[in-house]
Design a protein around this motif. Sequence first.
Motif, mmCIF file in Angstrom:
data_model
loop_
_atom_site.group_PDB
_atom_site.id
_atom_site.type_symbol
_atom_site.label_atom_id
_atom_site.label_comp_id
_atom_site.label_asym_id
_atom_site.label_seq_id
_atom_site.Cartn_x
_atom_site.Cartn_y
_atom_site.Cartn_z
ATOM 1 N N HIS A 18 -120.961 11.446 12.676
ATOM 2 C CA HIS A 18 -121.715 10.514 13.516
ATOM 3 C C HIS A 18 -121.248 9.074 13.330
ATOM 4 N N LEU A 19 -120.719 8.750 12.135
ATOM 5 C CA LEU A 19 -120.266 7.391 11.854
ATOM 6 C C LEU A 19 -118.785 7.200 12.133
ATOM 7 N N ALA A 20 -118.131 8.223 12.632
ATOM 8 C CA ALA A 20 -116.720 8.114 12.991
ATOM 9 C C ALA A 20 -116.575 7.316 14.283
ATOM 10 N N GLY A 21 -115.379 6.807 14.527
ATOM 11 C CA GLY A 21 -115.126 6.070 15.759
ATOM 12 C C GLY A 21 -115.385 6.931 16.977
ATOM 13 N N GLY A 22 -116.141 6.431 17.931
ATOM 14 C CA GLY A 22 -116.481 7.192 19.119
ATOM 15 C C GLY A 22 -117.586 8.201 18.914
ATOM 16 N N GLY A 23 -118.189 8.205 17.731
ATOM 17 C CA GLY A 23 -119.266 9.137 17.435
ATOM 18 C C GLY A 23 -120.588 8.688 18.026
ATOM 19 N N LEU A 24 -121.622 9.447 17.711
ATOM 20 C CA LEU A 24 -122.948 9.183 18.276
ATOM 21 C C LEU A 24 -123.433 7.773 17.961
ATOM 22 N N VAL A 25 -123.277 7.351 16.726
ATOM 23 C CA VAL A 25 -123.822 6.058 16.317
ATOM 24 C C VAL A 25 -123.114 4.913 17.036
ATOM 25 N N GLU A 26 -121.787 4.956 17.120
ATOM 26 C CA GLU A 26 -121.072 3.862 17.787
ATOM 27 C C GLU A 26 -121.416 3.804 19.268
ATOM 28 N N ARG A 27 -121.520 4.955 19.924
ATOM 29 C CA ARG A 27 -121.861 4.973 21.344
ATOM 30 C C ARG A 27 -123.280 4.448 21.571
ATOM 31 N N SER B 177 -133.740 5.967 22.714
ATOM 32 C CA SER B 177 -134.189 7.303 22.336
ATOM 33 C C SER B 177 -133.640 8.349 23.302
ATOM 34 N N ASP B 178 -133.730 8.075 24.604
ATOM 35 C CA ASP B 178 -133.221 9.018 25.596
ATOM 36 C C ASP B 178 -131.719 9.209 25.454
ATOM 37 N N TYR B 179 -131.011 8.109 25.178
ATOM 38 C CA TYR B 179 -129.558 8.196 25.044
ATOM 39 C C TYR B 179 -129.183 9.036 23.825
ATOM 40 N N VAL B 180 -129.838 8.782 22.692
ATOM 41 C CA VAL B 180 -129.539 9.513 21.463
ATOM 42 C C VAL B 180 -129.872 10.996 21.623
ATOM 43 N N CYS B 181 -131.026 11.280 22.207
ATOM 44 C CA CYS B 181 -131.433 12.680 22.389
ATOM 45 C C CYS B 181 -130.489 13.421 23.337
ATOM 46 N N GLY B 182 -129.960 12.714 24.324
ATOM 47 C CA GLY B 182 -129.044 13.347 25.257
ATOM 48 C C GLY B 182 -127.653 13.562 24.692
ATOM 49 N N ALA B 183 -127.331 12.839 23.607
ATOM 50 C CA ALA B 183 -125.985 12.921 23.050
ATOM 51 C C ALA B 183 -125.904 13.785 21.798
ATOM 52 N N THR B 184 -127.034 14.185 21.250
ATOM 53 C CA THR B 184 -127.024 14.936 19.990
ATOM 54 C C THR B 184 -127.110 16.439 20.225
ATOM 55 N N THR B 185 -126.662 17.178 19.228
ATOM 56 C CA THR B 185 -126.802 18.639 19.240
ATOM 57 C C THR B 185 -127.913 19.100 18.306
ATOM 58 N N GLU B 186 -128.599 18.139 17.669
ATOM 59 C CA GLU B 186 -129.699 18.481 16.779
ATOM 60 C C GLU B 186 -130.879 19.020 17.589
ATOM 61 N N GLU B 187 -131.649 19.894 16.963
ATOM 62 C CA GLU B 187 -132.854 20.412 17.611
ATOM 63 C C GLU B 187 -133.886 19.293 17.736
ATOM 64 N N LEU B 188 -134.424 19.108 18.915
ATOM 65 C CA LEU B 188 -135.392 18.043 19.177
ATOM 66 C C LEU B 188 -136.808 18.590 19.113
ATOM 67 N N PRO B 189 -137.810 17.715 19.002
ATOM 68 C CA PRO B 189 -139.199 18.180 18.957
ATOM 69 C C PRO B 189 -139.562 18.994 20.196
ATOM 70 N N ALA B 190 -140.265 20.078 19.975
ATOM 71 C CA ALA B 190 -140.673 20.933 21.089
ATOM 72 C C ALA B 190 -141.692 20.206 21.959
ATOM 73 N N GLY B 191 -141.510 20.278 23.259
ATOM 74 C CA GLY B 191 -142.461 19.662 24.175
ATOM 75 C C GLY B 191 -142.454 18.156 24.146
ATOM 76 N N MET B 192 -141.310 17.521 23.802
ATOM 77 C CA MET B 192 -141.260 16.064 23.717
ATOM 78 C C MET B 192 -141.422 15.424 25.086
ATOM 79 N N ALA B 193 -140.913 16.070 26.120
ATOM 80 C CA ALA B 193 -141.048 15.599 27.510
ATOM 81 C C ALA B 193 -140.573 14.157 27.639
#
Length: 317
Positions: free
Chosen positions: A79-88, A168-184
């Motif tokens: 995530h901390l690599a160049g072009g990773g989630l955090v930099e984007r 929050s929307d950007y991070v959730c859309g870019a991650t492969t981690e499981e997100l909270p159920a029913g976050m809507a």
Amino acid sequence: MFEVDTLKYATPATVSRCGMVWFGADTVTFEMAGQHYLKTLQAEPLQGEIDGVPGGPAQTDDDPVMRVQMLAARVFAPHLAGGGLVERALVHAEGLEHIMDFTHARALSTLFALLSKAVLDVVEYDAQHSDFPLDAEASSVFLGRRLLLATVWAFAGDGGRVARQEVSDYVCGATTEELPAGMADESITDYDVGLRGGAVAWEAWADKVPTLEVETHHVTDSSLVVPTTDTLRHESVLAALLAAHRPLLLCGPPGSGKTMTLLAALRRLPDLDVAALNFSSATTPELVLRTLEQYCEYRRTPSGTVLAPSSVGRWLV
């Protein structure tokens, strides 16, 4: 020698008489900052108060604290690599509205402090559950999810609710981690990552608000804090930054709960002493020194006389 970020307030006389060295914003790149944090995490034990863990620096990779830190470095590295989630996410957040001037250095400093607190939370859990510590998979899941929260708070914590929702929307859309159920349509900051019985789970802050029964004679008590979702999650972020001994600035209109939230966060950290200083046009250097002298003592050191906290092992805020 003066270190400034702009010459906006320098006079022509100052500019013409001082030699200058300019460091551009690209002198320290994102990858440099990320790699520095990861290498430090792998080499030096984090500083912080951890219940159940004896003090002193770690010497080998067999140390339980360093084992967790090495694992955390592997989890954070992609995530901390160049072009990773955090930099984007950092680039995306830069274009949003912030209360303060947005700088990469400040945002990354906050991010690293919150990530370090997540690592210490794993270390503390293992120390308190030595018979059944977290396995590598559970620790990785916990750290990965906390990285999502840390990214949103670090990059949009000084913005309004709209900016926080966008990040929050950007991070959730870019991650492969499981997100909270029913976050809507909720923000990921409406949730926390909990550890219960060795299991990692998303927990809604709304479910963690305790029921408070206020007695009649306490209704007018100005020190009474009625917990809400906002107070709980703000206290959690403040406690993480204070535990990392990082300076912080609370912004908000009068009556928005800045002092109340800060004091509640300070009460969660028993190793801190608090000295309240109110600055106005009548505040003088002598008044500030007299206040500090109530909590500090003068000590002679090789570099000169210093004013240090009188309580050993405690920090003065």
